[in-house]
Design a protein around this motif. Structure first.
Motif, PDB file in Angstrom:
ATOM      1  N   GLN A  39       0.820  -1.206   0.000  1.00 36.61           N
ATOM      2  CA  GLN A  39       0.000   0.000   0.000  1.00 36.61           C
ATOM      3  C   GLN A  39       0.859   1.263   0.000  1.00 36.61           C
ATOM      4  N   HIS A  40       1.978   1.229   0.711  1.00 39.79           N
ATOM      5  CA  HIS A  40       2.777   2.442   0.911  1.00 39.79           C
ATOM      6  C   HIS A  40       3.980   2.524  -0.029  1.00 39.79           C
ATOM      7  N   PHE A  41       3.952   1.775  -1.119  1.00 38.88           N
ATOM      8  CA  PHE A  41       4.922   1.843  -2.221  1.00 38.88           C
ATOM      9  C   PHE A  41       6.315   1.330  -1.834  1.00 38.88           C
ATOM     10  N   HIS A  42       6.890   1.847  -0.724  1.00 38.48           N
ATOM     11  CA  HIS A  42       8.216   1.427  -0.257  1.00 38.48           C
ATOM     12  C   HIS A  42       9.302   1.642  -1.303  1.00 38.48           C
ATOM     13  N   LEU A  43       9.212   2.753  -2.025  1.00 37.43           N
ATOM     14  CA  LEU A  43      10.288   3.103  -2.942  1.00 37.43           C
ATOM     15  C   LEU A  43      11.443   3.721  -2.155  1.00 37.43           C
ATOM     16  N   LEU A  44      12.659   3.497  -2.620  1.00 40.85           N
ATOM     17  CA  LEU A  44      13.834   4.082  -1.970  1.00 40.85           C
ATOM     18  C   LEU A  44      13.965   5.531  -2.416  1.00 40.85           C
ATOM     19  N   PRO A  45      13.916   6.493  -1.476  1.00 41.84           N
ATOM     20  CA  PRO A  45      13.778   7.906  -1.847  1.00 41.84           C
ATOM     21  C   PRO A  45      14.963   8.493  -2.589  1.00 41.84           C
ATOM     22  N   THR A  46      16.156   7.908  -2.437  1.00 45.98           N
ATOM     23  CA  THR A  46      17.344   8.478  -3.081  1.00 45.98           C
ATOM     24  C   THR A  46      17.634   7.836  -4.434  1.00 45.98           C
ATOM     25  N   LEU A  47      16.803   6.874  -4.843  1.00 46.97           N
ATOM     26  CA  LEU A  47      16.993   6.217  -6.130  1.00 46.97           C
ATOM     27  C   LEU A  47      15.971   6.729  -7.136  1.00 46.97           C
ATOM     28  N   THR A  48      16.368   6.790  -8.397  1.00 39.94           N
ATOM     29  CA  THR A  48      15.434   7.172  -9.453  1.00 39.94           C
ATOM     30  C   THR A  48      14.408   6.052  -9.670  1.00 39.94           C
ATOM     31  N   ALA A  49      13.401   6.354 -10.474  1.00 40.16           N
ATOM     32  CA  ALA A  49      12.397   5.332 -10.799  1.00 40.16           C
ATOM     33  C   ALA A  49      13.073   4.110 -11.423  1.00 40.16           C
ATOM     34  N   LEU A  50      13.988   4.346 -12.352  1.00 37.39           N
ATOM     35  CA  LEU A  50      14.684   3.237 -12.998  1.00 37.39           C
ATOM     36  C   LEU A  50      15.490   2.421 -11.985  1.00 37.39           C
ATOM     37  N   GLU A  51      16.195   3.104 -11.107  1.00 42.56           N
ATOM     38  CA  GLU A  51      17.011   2.404 -10.112  1.00 42.56           C
ATOM     39  C   GLU A  51      16.141   1.641  -9.118  1.00 42.56           C
ATOM     40  N   ASN A  52      14.981   2.197  -8.767  1.00 37.76           N
ATOM     41  CA  ASN A  52      14.072   1.480  -7.875  1.00 37.76           C
ATOM     42  C   ASN A  52      13.585   0.182  -8.518  1.00 37.76           C
ATOM     43  N   VAL A  53      13.255   0.236  -9.801  1.00 35.28           N
ATOM     44  CA  VAL A  53      12.801  -0.984 -10.484  1.00 35.28           C
ATOM     45  C   VAL A  53      13.925  -2.009 -10.540  1.00 35.28           C
ATOM     46  N   MET A  54      15.137  -1.560 -10.738  1.00 35.95           N
ATOM     47  CA  MET A  54      16.281  -2.462 -10.821  1.00 35.95           C
ATOM     48  C   MET A  54      16.723  -2.994  -9.463  1.00 35.95           C
ATOM     49  N   SER A  55      16.334  -2.343  -8.367  1.00 32.27           N
ATOM     50  CA  SER A  55      16.909  -2.628  -7.048  1.00 32.27           C
ATOM     51  C   SER A  55      16.846  -4.097  -6.614  1.00 32.27           C
ATOM     52  N   PRO A  56      15.770  -4.859  -6.900  1.00 33.43           N
ATOM     53  CA  PRO A  56      15.804  -6.272  -6.479  1.00 33.43           C
ATOM     54  C   PRO A  56      16.871  -7.093  -7.199  1.00 33.43           C
ATOM     55  N   LEU A  57      17.354  -6.582  -8.347  1.00 33.57           N
ATOM     56  CA  LEU A  57      18.324  -7.322  -9.155  1.00 33.57           C
ATOM     57  C   LEU A  57      19.767  -6.984  -8.804  1.00 33.57           C
ATOM     58  N   PHE A  58      19.985  -5.891  -8.054  1.00 29.16           N
ATOM     59  CA  PHE A  58      21.354  -5.422  -7.810  1.00 29.16           C
ATOM     60  C   PHE A  58      22.273  -6.524  -7.255  1.00 29.16           C
ATOM     61  N   PRO A  59      21.852  -7.298  -6.232  1.00 30.29           N
ATOM     62  CA  PRO A  59      22.797  -8.264  -5.661  1.00 30.29           C
ATOM     63  C   PRO A  59      22.828  -9.609  -6.383  1.00 30.29           C
ATOM     64  N   ARG A  60      22.112  -9.743  -7.501  1.00 28.21           N
ATOM     65  CA  ARG A  60      21.936 -11.063  -8.115  1.00 28.21           C
ATOM     66  C   ARG A  60      22.473 -11.118  -9.537  1.00 28.21           C
ATOM     67  N   LYS A  61      22.877 -12.304  -9.925  1.00 30.78           N
ATOM     68  CA  LYS A  61      23.266 -12.567 -11.306  1.00 30.78           C
ATOM     69  C   LYS A  61      22.037 -13.068 -12.053  1.00 30.78           C
ATOM     70  N   VAL A  62      21.733 -12.431 -13.169  1.00 25.63           N
ATOM     71  CA  VAL A  62      20.585 -12.840 -13.973  1.00 25.63           C
ATOM     72  C   VAL A  62      21.030 -12.980 -15.423  1.00 25.63           C
ATOM     73  N   SER A  63      20.207 -13.649 -16.223  1.00 24.37           N
ATOM     74  CA  SER A  63      20.591 -13.964 -17.599  1.00 24.37           C
ATOM     75  C   SER A  63      20.229 -12.867 -18.591  1.00 24.37           C
ATOM     76  N   TYR A  64      19.623 -11.773 -18.096  1.00 27.26           N
ATOM     77  CA  TYR A  64      19.197 -10.694 -18.976  1.00 27.26           C
ATOM     78  C   TYR A  64      19.821  -9.384 -18.513  1.00 27.26           C
ATOM     79  N   ASP A  65      19.741  -8.373 -19.358  1.00 28.61           N
ATOM     80  CA  ASP A  65      20.285  -7.060 -19.023  1.00 28.61           C
ATOM     81  C   ASP A  65      19.354  -6.368 -18.032  1.00 28.61           C
ATOM     82  N   LYS A  66      19.871  -6.043 -16.862  1.00 29.05           N
ATOM     83  CA  LYS A  66      19.039  -5.505 -15.790  1.00 29.05           C
ATOM     84  C   LYS A  66      18.404  -4.168 -16.174  1.00 29.05           C
ATOM     85  N   LYS A  67      19.199  -3.289 -16.767  1.00 32.37           N
ATOM     86  CA  LYS A  67      18.682  -1.966 -17.123  1.00 32.37           C
ATOM     87  C   LYS A  67      17.621  -2.077 -18.212  1.00 32.37           C
TER      88      LYS A  67
END
Length: 230
Positions: free
Chosen positions: A93-121
């Motif tokens: 309900q309360h969004f829980h976006l990180l206030p110092t990150l841009t919209a793009l960085e917030n969307v990417m944030s769950p992927l930051f510590p992980r290796k994935v097979s696609y381009d995060k950005k």
């Protein structure tokens, strides 16, 4: 891939100051991945607790939750965290976006510590475009309206391609028009990609547009209705 969630005799109690509070009592359900399921009921009925337990953010006191043949009660530590990342997306309900990150960085944030097979950005940009906010990718949360913040939160929840989307009052802080827009985005994604949705809400109008409506009271399921669409 279709995946069901099987819940058997689920209970959750809290102990504090000598008082035992029962949040969930003897809940048994089979949730199907091809459905959008709403959970309704008065405040304190156990809706959010049930969602947290289903999403492995909290552990039940008794009973079992299985995603197909995976009993999540037997998963611990990193194994549980990896399962949650791979299978489940959360919207609050309360969004829980990180206030110092841009919209793009917030969307990417769950992927930051992980290796994935696609381009995060690229994945984050694709989802911001899908929710209609490609032009806001460099904006901070403080520069976005409530409806825009929730759409960023939806994109973030979908960034790992979850099989289940768990939404706890996602329209609770929005006006009617923005609430309807958010709900329709969730439905569109579910219908396009087969992601199961469990949607906790006080909004009976939105609950009436789901495939299935579960009503709770005092920690119990008192009604479970598959809604007929005309």
């Amino acid at each position: 891939m279709t995946m069901n969630i099987r819940i058997e005799k689920l209970s959750k109690t809290y102990r504090g100051d000598g008082v035992i509070t029962t949040a969930l009592e003897d809940v048994t359900l089979l949730l199907q991945n091809n459905e959008c399921t709403s959970i309704v009921g008065p405040s304190g009925s156990g809706k959010s607790t049930l969602l947290q337990v289903i999403g492995t953010l909290d552990a039940p006191t008794a009973g079992m939750i299985a995603y197909d043949d995976v009993d999540v009660g037997k998963l611990k530590g990193k194994t549980l965290a990896d399962f949650r990342f791979a299978r489940i997306g959360f919207i609050f309900q309360h969004f829980h976006l990180l206030p110092t990150l841009t919209a793009l960085e917030n969307v990417m944030s769950p992927l930051f510590p992980r290796k994935v097979s696609y381009d995060k950005k690229e994945r984050a940009q694709e989802l911001l475009d899908w929710v209609g906010l490609a032009h806001k990718q460099d904006s901070l949360p403080s520069q976005l309206s409530g409806g825009e913040q929730q759409r960023v939160a939806i994109a973030r929840a979908l960034v790992n391609r979850p099989q289940w989307l768990l939404a706890d009052e996602p329209t609770g802080n929005l006006d009617t028009n923005n609430g309807e827009m958010v709900f329709q985005l969730l439905r569109k994604y579910q219908q396009e990609y087969g992601t199961g949705i469990i949607f906790v809400t006080h909004d009976e109008h939105l609950a009436g547009q789901t495939d299935r409506r579960i009503e709770m009271r005092d920690g119990r399921v008192i009604a479970d209705i598959h809604l007929t669409k005309l």
